[in-house]
Design a protein around this motif. Sequence first.
Motif, short mmCIF file in Angstrom:
data_model
loop_
_atom_site.label_atom_id
_atom_site.label_comp_id
_atom_site.label_asym_id
_atom_site.label_seq_id
_atom_site.Cartn_x
_atom_site.Cartn_y
_atom_site.Cartn_z
N THR A 92 -29.38 -39.57 -2.06
CA THR A 92 -30.56 -40.44 -2.06
C THR A 92 -30.88 -40.85 -0.63
OG1 THR A 92 -31.47 -42.58 -2.77
CG2 THR A 92 -29.09 -42.47 -2.53
N SER B 288 -32.50 -43.62 -0.21
CA SER B 288 -32.84 -45.03 -0.39
C SER B 288 -31.83 -45.63 -1.37
CB SER B 288 -34.28 -45.13 -0.92
OG SER B 288 -34.60 -46.47 -1.16
N ARG C 4 -30.28 -48.40 -1.75
CA ARG C 4 -30.50 -49.72 -2.31
C ARG C 4 -31.52 -49.69 -3.45
NH1 ARG C 4 -31.65 -55.33 0.99
NH2 ARG C 4 -32.29 -56.38 -0.93
N SER C 5 -32.58 -48.93 -3.23
CA SER C 5 -33.59 -48.81 -4.29
C SER C 5 -33.04 -48.06 -5.49
CB SER C 5 -34.82 -48.07 -3.77
OG SER C 5 -35.34 -48.71 -2.64
N THR C 6 -32.26 -47.03 -5.23
CA THR C 6 -31.66 -46.27 -6.33
C THR C 6 -30.78 -47.18 -7.18
OG1 THR C 6 -31.69 -44.22 -5.05
CG2 THR C 6 -30.11 -44.35 -6.87
N ASN D 233 -32.86 -49.71 -9.11
CA ASN D 233 -33.55 -49.10 -10.25
C ASN D 233 -32.57 -48.86 -11.40
OD1 ASN D 233 -34.64 -46.55 -11.76
ND2 ASN D 233 -36.42 -47.41 -10.69
N THR E 112 -26.20 -40.50 1.50
CA THR E 112 -27.21 -41.55 1.32
C THR E 112 -27.71 -42.00 2.68
OG1 THR E 112 -25.94 -43.62 1.55
CG2 THR E 112 -25.68 -42.40 -0.52
N TYR F 273 -31.24 -37.88 -9.06
CA TYR F 273 -31.48 -38.41 -7.72
C TYR F 273 -31.02 -37.37 -6.73
CZ TYR F 273 -32.60 -42.94 -9.68
OH TYR F 273 -33.20 -43.95 -10.38
N ASN G 15 -35.82 -39.23 -8.87
CA ASN G 15 -35.82 -40.19 -7.77
C ASN G 15 -36.64 -41.45 -8.06
OD1 ASN G 15 -34.16 -38.64 -6.04
ND2 ASN G 15 -35.92 -37.36 -5.48
N ASN H 260 -37.20 -44.92 -7.76
CA ASN H 260 -36.66 -45.94 -6.87
C ASN H 260 -37.48 -47.21 -6.88
OD1 ASN H 260 -34.36 -44.65 -5.83
ND2 ASN H 260 -35.65 -43.36 -4.52
#
Lengths: 569, 569
Positions: free
Chosen positions: A330, A332, A334-336, A339, A367, A497, A521, A523
Amino acid sequence: MTTQATTPSHPLLDAHAATLDEAAEALRTRSFYSRYPASPSPRVYGEGSAEAGQSAYEARLGAAFTELDDQPTTGERVGDEVSPYGPTLGITYPVLDLDEALPAARAAVRAWRDAGPRVRAAVCVEIIDRLNTRSFEMAGAVMHTSGQPFVMSFQAGGPEAQDRALEAVTAALVEQERLPSSVIWEKPAKGEPLRLQKDYKVVGRGVGLVIGCNTFPTWNAYPGIFASLATANAVVVKPHPRAILPLAITVAVCREVLAEAGFDKALVQLAADRDGGTLAKDLAERDEIAIIDYTGGPAFGAWLETEAAARGKLVYTEKAGVNTIVVDSTDSLRSTLGNLAFSLSLYSGQMCTAPQNIYVPKTGIDTDEGHLSADEFADRLGAAVARFNGDDAKAVEILGATVNDRVRSNVASLAEIAAEGEGRVVLDTRPVTHPSWPDAVVRTPGIVQLDVRHEDVYTQEYFGPVSFVIATESTEQSLAQLADTVAEHGAMTAAVYSTSEAVLEEAREAAADGGVALSENLNGQVFVNQTSAFSDYHGTGANPAANAAYSDAAFVANRFRVITSRRHV
Amino acid sequence: MTTQATTPSHPLLDAHAATLDEAAEALRTRSFYSRYPASPSPRVYGEGSAEAGQSAYEARLGAAFTELDDQPTTGERVGDEVSPYGPTLGITYPVLDLDEALPAARAAVRAWRDAGPRVRAAVCVEIIDRLNTRSFEMAGAVMHTSGQPFVMSFQAGGPEAQDRALEAVTAALVEQERLPSSVIWEKPAKGEPLRLQKDYKVVGRGVGLVIGCNTFPTWNAYPGIFASLATANAVVVKPHPRAILPLAITVAVCREVLAEAGFDKALVQLAADRDGGTLAKDLAERDEIAIIDYTGGPAFGAWLETEAAARGKLVYTEKAGVNTIVVDSTDSLRSTLGNLAFSLSLYSGQMCTAPQNIYVPKTGIDTDEGHLSADEFADRLGAAVARFNGDDAKAVEILGATVNDRVRSNVASLAEIAAEGEGRVVLDTRPVTHPSWPDAVVRTPGIVQLDVRHEDVYTQEYFGPVSFVIATESTEQSLAQLADTVAEHGAMTAAVYSTSEAVLEEAREAAADGGVALSENLNGQVFVNQTSAFSDYHGTGANPAANAAYSDAAFVANRFRVITSRRHV
């Protein structure tokens, strides 16, 4: 030369013509479309409507539900509903007399059939519009039968269910209107051409049975109800014994509108049962029942798919599965994690679309915060979920309440599950005290990490807030597991992801092979467990979790048949 | 906003684009359409083509059918075909090795799936066009397996079957192309709208099994073959053991075109069986088989509808029924009798669409030649049929040959049937000596008259040239019998003769209630046993004779599923 359809006239035709046209266009393009606003804001639904709906719900408690007392009844009443938030509902419903009700349903279909597809569709829209005005009352009914949090009860029980209902009506109408009502057929021949007028008449199958579930009493029942009704069938609605009220209100609205529109109320009837009763099976065995829509556990679903199907009934099921996520990389993290934390927490994982199995390669993932080992990823995910549910008052508005003892038992046995899979509990579940409903059993999600070889553990469905981080040899193996476990055990959803376009392409092939829709993905504010009517299918019908999808052509096309009459002209 | 489909390119796309467009338009309007000329005239098919086809057919006799020797085979060969006209065909076919063939079929579908709906449809049209060039060879093959007369063998075995094939391809394409291959979905939200790209991929079910019949080996098999193939499935074709050759030629052409078009021949395979073998059942029980199309007797059809359906297979059947005619009155007695005489005689009543039960009120019928009692009508009909078949040389070109001992036994037991029904033989059957084929068993139609109360007799199907004139209390009772017997015992066709618009309207209601298509007052060159592709459905799927219709949306929509993949953009 095609002659124009001679649609019977009806006052509701004009009222809903524009809606049916725009809904058909939305279904054709599959772009965003929603008729019923999902926001419970007073700016949308009007000042006081929330309070009025709440009062309407509360007025039903501890009383007989009388709007359906004009159904044929044995004279008995049933009603065992207890809110997952604690209170006993204390509502009783009349028991349907099948020997009167089913012949009445069959007798009612002739006028409904002769009304034609567009009148039926318009009447259905009127019903759904009417249901929309009851969305706050419905929110209370859904919340206190399913255990959903309030906003979700409003949205999924009200407007989102209504949008799925309209989708089914639209799919049914489009399919019925694909053929002309009449044509002049002219075949060249020696001398005079042969000329025939051919009229095509849509006829239903008979009576549809819709068997509702405990967790999404309206959302999962509306597609079947409205697909069968729109295709000239009558419908008997058999709610889950612990979630009768939402469908009782629905049936009452259906009957009210049908009667106003000049049709027989017997087209829609409620068959309420006591907890542990056999009414669903009794109904499924009746000759009058031609179509069955079912959402619920796999055992009865399998019985329907075998025994009821063997009796010539059309059976549409949604059962259970192991929803799967493949994490490869990923950009991102933190976003993954955010989510995923939301998807795992929403309604305590009690959605048929909630993720359960999260595959991560033992070699770890790349990541934007550096390389993480599988253990580290699991820990980060656990921390994200814990943080997401850190504030009890906020958490309960996402988690809702656990719906039944099976869910409570699943979540209480995390350590045993981990031991069985020679794994570890990454995140233990935590009991949460609901500030308003002290008797509600609320539990935060638990996560177990184990090795891919323990397939016997993670290919079972643990309904509720239990998920697995499964360490694989590689992303390739993760994707192979996705395809294989979905094809064998079923899934309603899958996600991947990855920052690699090649991996994403392989994931699409794996999803196609397994027969499951794929989210890539996610996110942001779209979640794997959520689908959008008119655009996303719910289910695919291509794996064992469900043999049908809301609402494709296959969901509606076989609910009606076409009878031709032809003559020389 | 819908993005355009990114159809993979293929050389056949342009070649058949216009055909697919005009076929889709024909299917939409249901007006007359035929791509493949039904006339066997050399002006249409070219000088010498009839003779070349005849030679090609004769060259196959007494020899191994080798074009399919590249199929996975056990090394054995089978072939028991004997022409209903007398000669033994003496052709042998390789026995399919299921354990190799079915996995090969499954492996072949991925590239076929990824080619997309329009490429598949174009390849199917190429196959059907190629089959059209073989129509005279096919006529010989169909004639000498089914016993059809020559012209019918050419028409129903060749161009009319090909038109039904194209209809199935078209219905499948239209249904697959109802959804876009990709869409940009944009949902309004606070701040930036949510935007997702969603791609929709059509996937097949796996492998379709098509089980052919003895009497219409190609016409009844093509809809299933091409519906499954066009929807991304592989197909195993299991012909009737006494009618292998027509489908062997068909499969060979399919494989030839598929290979030329760059696809795996394993997409279409022939499973020939010995007479009395169990291969159809063995195949139906295989896990790889996801779809079954069947035409044949009711016993195995019922097994498929129960046991195979219970195993989750999609089952499309055409079995048997009692086709019904209600005679109320006519303003053209001579034409009515002539039309009925043809329908009863054509292919010795061995069509699944041939009339069997003719209801006439005991009070008699009004005609342009005066009032006739039921007895008089029966006698007039008998005389018309006798006259129609009066000249042996001409009669055999309509009657063809009896296909099997069951048909011969039915027609030989007219007196017993009449005795059982306390009725009378109106017209006895007559053996006809075929001038070219002395060993053919040819029988003219027989007619029995009996009372409506002997329902146990006339609600059985007497396949072949046996029909009943059934005396009822009134036309009202005739119509009630139509609806009731069709709903209970099934029918592929129904017809009514009446000069009363009120009776015709009641007949339409009875047909809708029974679930059967209705022909009204056919007095010319259109016959109740004939349907026209793209306009008339064959079967309705609404009564026990058949659970499907050629080719409506329900016939194709569930043969494929849709897999979505979605991502933020």
